[in-house]
Design a protein around this motif. Structure first.
Motif, short mmCIF file in Angstrom:
data_model
loop_
_atom_site.label_atom_id
_atom_site.label_comp_id
_atom_site.label_asym_id
_atom_site.label_seq_id
_atom_site.Cartn_x
_atom_site.Cartn_y
_atom_site.Cartn_z
N LEU A 1 34.97 51.79 34.32
CA LEU A 1 34.78 50.79 35.39
C LEU A 1 33.59 49.89 35.08
O LEU A 1 33.68 48.66 35.19
N ALA B 1 43.82 52.95 35.94
CA ALA B 1 43.03 53.66 36.94
C ALA B 1 43.74 53.64 38.30
O ALA B 1 44.60 52.83 38.54
N MET C 1 40.51 45.58 38.10
CA MET C 1 40.90 46.99 38.12
C MET C 1 41.48 47.39 36.76
O MET C 1 42.41 46.75 36.28
N ALA D 1 35.84 46.82 41.82
CA ALA D 1 36.71 46.31 40.74
C ALA D 1 38.02 45.75 41.32
O ALA D 1 38.49 44.70 40.91
N ARG D 2 38.57 46.46 42.31
CA ARG D 2 39.82 46.02 42.92
C ARG D 2 39.64 44.66 43.60
O ARG D 2 40.41 43.74 43.39
N ARG D 3 38.56 44.54 44.37
CA ARG D 3 38.34 43.27 45.08
C ARG D 3 38.13 42.11 44.11
O ARG D 3 38.51 40.98 44.40
N ASP E 1 35.29 56.06 43.73
CA ASP E 1 36.04 55.29 44.74
C ASP E 1 35.31 53.98 45.06
O ASP E 1 35.93 52.92 45.20
N THR F 1 35.60 51.59 42.13
CA THR F 1 36.99 51.13 42.03
C THR F 1 37.27 50.06 43.08
O THR F 1 37.97 49.09 42.81
N GLU F 2 36.69 50.21 44.26
CA GLU F 2 36.87 49.22 45.33
C GLU F 2 36.27 47.87 44.91
O GLU F 2 36.88 46.82 45.13
N ARG G 1 34.29 47.34 32.34
CA ARG G 1 35.09 46.22 32.86
C ARG G 1 34.27 45.30 33.75
O ARG G 1 34.37 44.08 33.68
N LYS H 1 43.86 48.94 34.10
CA LYS H 1 45.31 49.12 34.27
C LYS H 1 45.70 50.56 34.57
O LYS H 1 46.58 50.83 35.34
#
Ligand code: C5P
Length: 243
Positions: free
Chosen positions: A49, A243, A239, A233-235, A227, A230-231, A52, A241
């Motif tokens: 994470l 994960a 993210m 990265a998601r926003r 978590d 990841t949140e 990235r 690929k």
């Protein structure tokens, strides 16, 4: 294949000799540490994470003309970076009071600051990275006055960029730390942003709920660190690929 030469191993990353002169490979580990490594854990996937996220922030900075050491991501955990001479200071920019500033000055966490405040900490694990002033930096020759001016300018440009990027996805940039290095083009010296920019080195609070989305989750046992990252990265749409 020959093993790469390890140049340096820190708490969260390893630097290896790069494929070309003047380059290094920066490897992101899963280790999480806090309070000068008194607290330690291994968080599955944290390195992926942060690799990235640091790529995302450094690429954005390069694109707006703020020089960084980042060249390109090589794989899930590694990036190619430009070698530089790290200035032995952690440069912290704060927009809201939190963490050590709140403790030191008795200001409630989350209090907006009248302007961004730039602080310097001397990088020395044995001393616990003490806060230092420009007087110390000049007297001990860690950086010249010109370097200091350039460091402040870099730090504030990073602050404006990161604040805007995070605000666009509903996250408040409370504060962050960067490291800065020197590179030489002939006789000409330039400063660049080095190390990493990730939720390990920033305070990121959800704008609506105040939920912590950074390393304070680990420092203060507030939930699952992976978590939270990841949140972020998601926003930001970065993210990984798998994960
Ligand atoms: O602990 P403190 O409040 O001084 O931290 C300010 C900012 O610098 C926080 O975002 C923290 O995550 C970051 N920091 C860091 N590495 C350190 C110390 C602080 O990334 N060694």
């Amino acid at each position: 294949m020959a093993r790469r030469k390890k140049i340096y191993e820190g708490k969260a990353k390893i630097l290896y000799e790069g494929p070309e002169p003047g380059t290094l490979v920066q490897y992101f580990k899963d280790d999480a540490t806090a309070f000068n490594a008194e607290k330690h854990d291994v968080i599955d996937g944290k390195g992926v994470l942060n690799n990235r996220l640091s790529e995302f922030f450094m690429t954005g900075l390069n694109n707006i003309g703020v020089p960084t050491h980042f060249i390109r991501r090589l794989n899930m955990r590694e990036q190619l970076v430009r070698a530089c001479e790290i200035i032995p200071l952690e440069v912290v920019v704060r927009n809201f009071a939190a963490g050590s500033m709140s403790r030191r000055l008795g200001i409630d966490e989350g209090t907006p600051l009248p302007r961004p405040i730039v602080e310097y900490y001397f990088k020395d694990d044995k001393l616990g990275d003490p806060l230092v002033t420009e007087e110390h930096i000049a007297a001990f020759g860690w950086a010249s006055q010109q370097d200091l001016d350039d460091m402040v300018s870099l730090a504030l440009r990073v602050n404006d960029f990161l604040s805007g990027v995070m605000m666009a996805v509903g996250i408040r940039l409370v504060d962050f730390k960067i490291e800065i290095g020197r590179v030489y083009d002939g006789d000409f010296q330039r400063l660049i942003v080095a190390d990493e920019i990730s939720p390990d080195s920033c305070r990121l609070w959800d704008l609506q709920t105040g939920q912590r989305l950074d390393k304070d989750v680990f420092r203060r046992d507030l939930g699952d660190l992976s978590d939270a990252y990841t949140e972020v990265a998601r926003r930001l749409g970065v993210m990984p690929k798998n994960a």
